[in-house]
Design a protein around this motif. Structure first.
Motif, PDB file in Angstrom:
ATOM      1  N   THR A  37       0.835  -1.210   0.000  1.00 58.55           N
ATOM      2  CA  THR A  37       0.000   0.000   0.000  1.00 58.55           C
ATOM      3  C   THR A  37       0.870   1.261   0.000  1.00 58.55           C
ATOM      4  O   THR A  37       0.486   2.269  -0.585  1.00 58.55           O
ATOM      5  CB  THR A  37      -0.970   0.025   1.190  1.00 58.55           C
ATOM      6  N   GLY A  38       2.027   1.188   0.626  1.00 57.23           N
ATOM      7  CA  GLY A  38       2.947   2.330   0.593  1.00 57.23           C
ATOM      8  C   GLY A  38       3.444   2.616  -0.814  1.00 57.23           C
ATOM      9  O   GLY A  38       3.462   3.761  -1.273  1.00 57.23           O
ATOM     10  N   ILE A  39       3.827   1.566  -1.517  1.00 62.22           N
ATOM     11  CA  ILE A  39       4.279   1.729  -2.910  1.00 62.22           C
ATOM     12  C   ILE A  39       3.125   2.213  -3.787  1.00 62.22           C
ATOM     13  O   ILE A  39       3.290   3.097  -4.627  1.00 62.22           O
ATOM     14  CB  ILE A  39       4.874   0.406  -3.439  1.00 62.22           C
ATOM     15  N   GLY A  40       1.939   1.662  -3.570  1.00 59.16           N
ATOM     16  CA  GLY A  40       0.765   2.111  -4.319  1.00 59.16           C
ATOM     17  C   GLY A  40       0.467   3.583  -4.072  1.00 59.16           C
ATOM     18  O   GLY A  40       0.100   4.322  -4.998  1.00 59.16           O
ATOM     19  N   VAL A  43       3.035   5.707  -6.053  1.00 64.95           N
ATOM     20  CA  VAL A  43       2.703   5.699  -7.487  1.00 64.95           C
ATOM     21  C   VAL A  43       1.499   6.598  -7.756  1.00 64.95           C
ATOM     22  O   VAL A  43       1.496   7.396  -8.704  1.00 64.95           O
ATOM     23  CB  VAL A  43       2.439   4.242  -7.968  1.00 64.95           C
ATOM     24  N   LEU A  44       0.488   6.508  -6.910  1.00 63.55           N
ATOM     25  CA  LEU A  44      -0.701   7.339  -7.075  1.00 63.55           C
ATOM     26  C   LEU A  44      -0.375   8.821  -6.922  1.00 63.55           C
ATOM     27  O   LEU A  44      -0.829   9.651  -7.713  1.00 63.55           O
ATOM     28  CB  LEU A  44      -1.768   6.925  -6.056  1.00 63.55           C
ATOM     29  N   LEU A  45       0.425   9.160  -5.947  1.00 62.49           N
ATOM     30  CA  LEU A  45       0.783  10.561  -5.715  1.00 62.49           C
ATOM     31  C   LEU A  45       1.587  11.126  -6.882  1.00 62.49           C
ATOM     32  O   LEU A  45       1.358  12.262  -7.308  1.00 62.49           O
ATOM     33  CB  LEU A  45       1.572  10.690  -4.412  1.00 62.49           C
ATOM     34  N   ALA A  79      -5.611  10.706   0.020  1.00 63.69           N
ATOM     35  CA  ALA A  79      -5.718   9.244  -0.039  1.00 63.69           C
ATOM     36  C   ALA A  79      -4.354   8.621  -0.292  1.00 63.69           C
ATOM     37  O   ALA A  79      -3.990   7.625   0.342  1.00 63.69           O
ATOM     38  CB  ALA A  79      -6.709   8.835  -1.132  1.00 63.69           C
ATOM     39  N   ALA A  80      -3.595   9.207  -1.219  1.00 60.57           N
ATOM     40  CA  ALA A  80      -2.256   8.680  -1.508  1.00 60.57           C
ATOM     41  C   ALA A  80      -1.351   8.785  -0.289  1.00 60.57           C
ATOM     42  O   ALA A  80      -0.603   7.851   0.026  1.00 60.57           O
ATOM     43  CB  ALA A  80      -1.650   9.419  -2.698  1.00 60.57           C
ATOM     44  N   LEU A  81      -1.409   9.912   0.409  1.00 57.17           N
ATOM     45  CA  LEU A  81      -0.580  10.071   1.614  1.00 57.17           C
ATOM     46  C   LEU A  81      -0.988   9.095   2.709  1.00 57.17           C
ATOM     47  O   LEU A  81      -0.128   8.557   3.414  1.00 57.17           O
ATOM     48  CB  LEU A  81      -0.683  11.509   2.124  1.00 57.17           C
ATOM     49  N   LEU A  98     -10.464   6.860  -2.197  1.00 52.44           N
ATOM     50  CA  LEU A  98     -10.283   6.612  -3.627  1.00 52.44           C
ATOM     51  C   LEU A  98     -11.608   6.378  -4.346  1.00 52.44           C
ATOM     52  O   LEU A  98     -11.663   6.434  -5.568  1.00 52.44           O
ATOM     53  CB  LEU A  98      -9.351   5.424  -3.854  1.00 52.44           C
ATOM     54  N   PHE A  99     -12.674   6.141  -3.607  1.00 55.81           N
ATOM     55  CA  PHE A  99     -13.991   5.957  -4.217  1.00 55.81           C
ATOM     56  C   PHE A  99     -14.615   7.317  -4.510  1.00 55.81           C
ATOM     57  O   PHE A  99     -14.728   8.173  -3.632  1.00 55.81           O
ATOM     58  CB  PHE A  99     -14.909   5.133  -3.305  1.00 55.81           C
TER      59      PHE A  99
END
Length: 160
Positions: A37-40, A43-45, A79-81, A98-99
């Motif tokens: 989830t940290g890597i996700g 990537v999202l940020l 959400a990314a943070l 994220l929804f």
């Protein structure tokens, strides 16, 4: 006072969730979920940065209320943070943000409390036929511009 209680209880809740989830699924799966989830989140940020700025610029160019674009971008970044921070509670809140319906509900609740009063654009005005008319102006004083030349001598600009 409730904000202080939440801030003090948050780490305790995260630790308790680590113990409970780690006991249920095992250490390595717990670490894999936290690191994943940290890597996700990273990537999202990274992906959100330029797209949020482009979307906001587009809303402003169309002279629309930017609250929706700004709010959506801020909530996606939050959400990314939250996904980057280690913990199951922060991950759950990050995934919830994220929804789109959740973000829309939060934005509409916040927009009831604030509104854009006026908007101005520094872009040149466009005619209906698409031609841009660019111009400059000079402010003239009421008694006319001050001439550096005395009035009894010709300025050299005109023929006499």
């Amino acid at each position: 006072m409730p904000a202080i209680v939440v801030l003090l209880m948050w780490p305790l809740i995260e630790i308790a969730l680590f113990v409970v989830v780690g006991g249920a699924i095992g250490l390595w799966w717990t670490l894999l979920i936290v690191v994943g989830t940290g890597i996700g989140g990273v990537v999202l940020l990274r992906r959100l940065g330029l797209s949020n700025a482009t979307r906001l610029r587009g809303e402003m160019a169309r002279m629309r209320d930017p609250v929706g674009a700004v709010g959506d971008g801020i909530l996606k970044a939050l959400a990314a943070l939250l996904l980057i921070l280690p913990g199951f509670l922060t991950d759950a809140l990050g995934l919830l943000l994220l929804f789109s319906p959740v973000r829309s509900a939060l934005i509409s609740a916040a927009s009831r409390k604030m509104a854009v009063v006026s908007m101005q654009s520094d872009q040149p005005a466009r005619r209906s036929d698409g031609i841009v008319i660019d111009g400059e102006f000079v402010e003239v004083e009421a008694d006319g511009p001050k001439s550096p030349m005395p009035k009894d001598r010709p300025s050299g600009w005109t023929r006499h």
